[in-house]
Design an enzyme around this catalytic site. Structure first.
Site, PDB file in Angstrom:
ATOM      1  N   TYR A  50      25.491  14.861  22.554  1.00 38.06           N
ATOM      2  CA  TYR A  50      26.634  14.963  21.643  1.00 38.06           C
ATOM      3  C   TYR A  50      27.917  15.347  22.379  1.00 38.06           C
ATOM      4  CZ  TYR A  50      23.710  14.745  17.390  1.00 38.06           C
ATOM      5  OH  TYR A  50      22.874  14.356  16.375  1.00 38.06           O
ATOM      6  N   LYS A  89      12.566  13.530  27.693  1.00 38.18           N
ATOM      7  CA  LYS A  89      12.273  12.124  28.001  1.00 38.18           C
ATOM      8  C   LYS A  89      12.419  11.980  29.512  1.00 38.18           C
ATOM      9  CE  LYS A  89      11.254   7.915  26.887  1.00 38.18           C
ATOM     10  NZ  LYS A  89       9.985   7.491  26.278  1.00 38.18           N
ATOM     11  N   ASP A 109       9.025  10.509  22.309  1.00 39.07           N
ATOM     12  CA  ASP A 109       8.320   9.508  21.497  1.00 39.07           C
ATOM     13  C   ASP A 109       6.935  10.034  21.101  1.00 39.07           C
ATOM     14  OD1 ASP A 109       7.695   9.356  24.206  1.00 39.07           O
ATOM     15  OD2 ASP A 109       7.642   7.167  24.291  1.00 39.07           O
ATOM     16  N   ASP A 118      17.795  16.791  16.593  1.00 38.32           N
ATOM     17  CA  ASP A 118      18.252  16.208  15.330  1.00 38.32           C
ATOM     18  C   ASP A 118      17.163  15.321  14.734  1.00 38.32           C
ATOM     19  OD1 ASP A 118      20.082  15.373  13.294  1.00 38.32           O
ATOM     20  OD2 ASP A 118      20.405  13.529  14.432  1.00 38.32           O
ATOM     21  N   ASP A 144      14.448  15.921  11.197  1.00 39.81           N
ATOM     22  CA  ASP A 144      14.303  15.076  10.000  1.00 39.81           C
ATOM     23  C   ASP A 144      12.823  14.765   9.758  1.00 39.81           C
ATOM     24  OD1 ASP A 144      17.051  14.975   9.426  1.00 39.81           O
ATOM     25  OD2 ASP A 144      17.005  12.824   9.004  1.00 39.81           O
TER      26      ASP A 144
HETATM   27  C1  IPM Z   1      22.484  17.325  11.296  1.00 36.16           C
HETATM   28  C2  IPM Z   1      23.327  16.085  11.159  1.00 36.16           C
HETATM   29  C3  IPM Z   1      24.461  16.079  12.170  1.00 36.16           C
HETATM   30  C4  IPM Z   1      23.853  16.192  13.541  1.00 36.16           C
HETATM   31  C5  IPM Z   1      25.357  14.857  12.100  1.00 36.16           C
HETATM   32  C6  IPM Z   1      25.879  14.650  10.720  1.00 36.16           C
HETATM   33  C7  IPM Z   1      26.458  14.890  13.108  1.00 36.16           C
HETATM   34  O1  IPM Z   1      22.547  14.942  11.252  1.00 36.16           O
HETATM   35  O2  IPM Z   1      23.035  18.433  11.198  1.00 36.16           O
HETATM   36  O3  IPM Z   1      21.269  17.194  11.478  1.00 36.16           O
HETATM   37  O4  IPM Z   1      23.384  15.206  14.101  1.00 36.16           O
HETATM   38  O5  IPM Z   1      23.852  17.289  14.078  1.00 36.16           O
HETATM   39 MN    MN Z   2      20.427  15.369  11.285  1.00 34.41          MN
END
Ligand code: IPM
Ligand code: MN
Ligand code: NAD
Length: 351
Positions: free
Chosen positions: A136, A186, A219, A243, A247
């Site tokens: 990032y 990775k 992965d 990130d 999820d």
């Molecule tokens: C999160 C989000 C952010 C990130 C995005 C919106 C920039 O996906 O907080 O998980 O990747 O950090």
């Molecule tokens: Mn996110």
């Protein structure tokens, strides 16, 4: 004791879940004998459309003296995401040196994982995500726009200081939990940055001989979070990998609507920022059905950071009890037909 919290509701369902969770925080403050003073900053995409900026130029100066920041979400279907995120969320994480992002994934009682055979507590891990650099980093650029040889360069940046900071925080957490740390990289493909990361893990590991270190390629980690999530305790990963992993963590424990996070400056020089893992959810905005629980659990982490451990536990326990109660209201992401307000009122009654 009065705690001063800067509140940035942001876009989409951000204000819906922030308002819901603040009402619960106010109850907890009454109950546990402290007070909360909130200051609301209506920064976000609507401001961008009106003024050309997501937040004012002195935004960080205005936020700096607060004890903590609560953020809803950022992102608007009519404004490019790189504009909104680079205009608000990412500058706060970077500008306040919030190098450690803590994201727990817990399968609560009463929640059915999409993975077969998992019950309450079987999945319980926390991801430590590097939060200010890595993939990032704002390093790169575009050249030759409009030509066939148009090119984009986006460089990842890994400093020893930031890498060590998040790795050490993860080792500390592993020491206090089950003593297992999984470092996700990775290194097979990214022989500079990720091999460097591995070396930092090796160095810090010497300070924590009691912690067992497992290394996974990202992965394989994605695969194993689905295949054997019960075996994970603490994971540490770069910004982008963290990130993605979180999820997956949110989904296997029931919903994006349940996943909290904390962006922490471990030195304590700046306020930490608490926010749900989810985004602004434009597909459900304004319908009153956003699950407030991710924001409520983020507030629990916030209260813990402020030293209000009992109130923090009370919020966490109220969520846990609600989810475990088959008669309690649930939002549609959890298979129910209740609204944000029903869930919030029920949580308040349990506090
Ligand atoms: C999160 C989000 C952010 C990130 C995005 C919106 C920039 O996906 O907080 O998980 O990747 O950090
Ligand atoms: Mn996110
Ligand atoms: P999202 O997290 O907003 O939504 C993904 C899915 O999860 C959607 O179907 C949504 O309805 C559902 N969902 C999310 N939160 C929920 C909740 N509390 N209750 C019920 N359902 C919920 O991710 P997206 O759709 O990829 O992104 C939407 C916008 O949010 C984009 O602009 C993106 O850049 C932004 N975003 C911001 C943040 C942040 O501010 N921290 C995080 C992720 C995405």
């Amino acid at each position: 004791m009065t705690h001063r919290i800067a509140v940035i509701p942001g876009d989409g369902i951000g204000p819906e879940v922030v308002d819901a969770s603040l009402s619960i925080v106010a109850d907890a403050a009454d109950e546990y004998g402290f007070s909360i003073e909130t200051t609301r900053f209506d920064w976000g995409s609507e401001r961008y459309v009106e003024t050309g900026a997501m937040m004012p130029e002195d935004a960080l100066d205005r936020l700096e003296s607060f004890d903590a920041i609560l953020l809803g979400a950022v992102g608007h279907p009519e404004v490019p995401d790189h504009v909104t995120l680079h205009g608000l969320l990412l500058p706060i994480r970077k500008g306040f040196d919030q190098g450690v992002c803590v994201r727990p994934s817990v399968l609560f009682p009463g929640i059915e994982s999409p993975l077969r055979g998992y019950g309450a507590g079987d999945i319980d891990f926390v991801v430590y995500r590097e939060n200010t650099e890595g993939e990032y980093a704002d390093v790169g650029g575009r050249e030759h726009r409009g030509f066939p040889h148009d090119v984009a360069v986006q460089s990842a940046v890994f400093t020893r200081e930031a890498t060590e900071t998040v790795v050490r925080a993860a080792f500390e957490a592993a020491s206090e939990r089950e003593g297992t740390l999984t470092s996700v990289t990775k290194s097979n493909a990214q022989a500079h940055s990720m091999v460097f990361w591995d070396e930092v893990v090796d160095d810090v590991a010497t300070e924590y001989p009691a912690v067992a270190v497992e290394r996974l390629l990202v992965d394989a980690a994605c695969m194993d979070l689905v295949r054997r999530p019960e075996e994970f305790d603490v994971l540490v990963a770069s910004n982008l990998f963290g990130d993605i992993l979180t999820d997956i963590g949110a989904q296997i424990t029931g919903s994006m609507g349940l996943a909290p996070s904390a962006n922490v400056d471990p030195d304590g020089d700046y306020p930490s920022m608490f926010e749900p893992v989810h985004g602004s959810a434009p597909d459900i905005v304004g319908r009153g059905i956003a699950n407030p629980i991710a924001a409520v659990l983020s507030c629990s982490m916030l209260l813990d950071d402020l030293g209000e451990g009992d109130a923090a536990d009370a919020l966490w326990d109220a969520v846990s009890a609600q989810l475990d109660d088959p008669g309690a209201p649930r939002t549609p992401d959890l298979g129910g037909d209740a609204g944000t307000e029903d869930v919030t009122a029920d949580l308040r009654s349990r506090l």
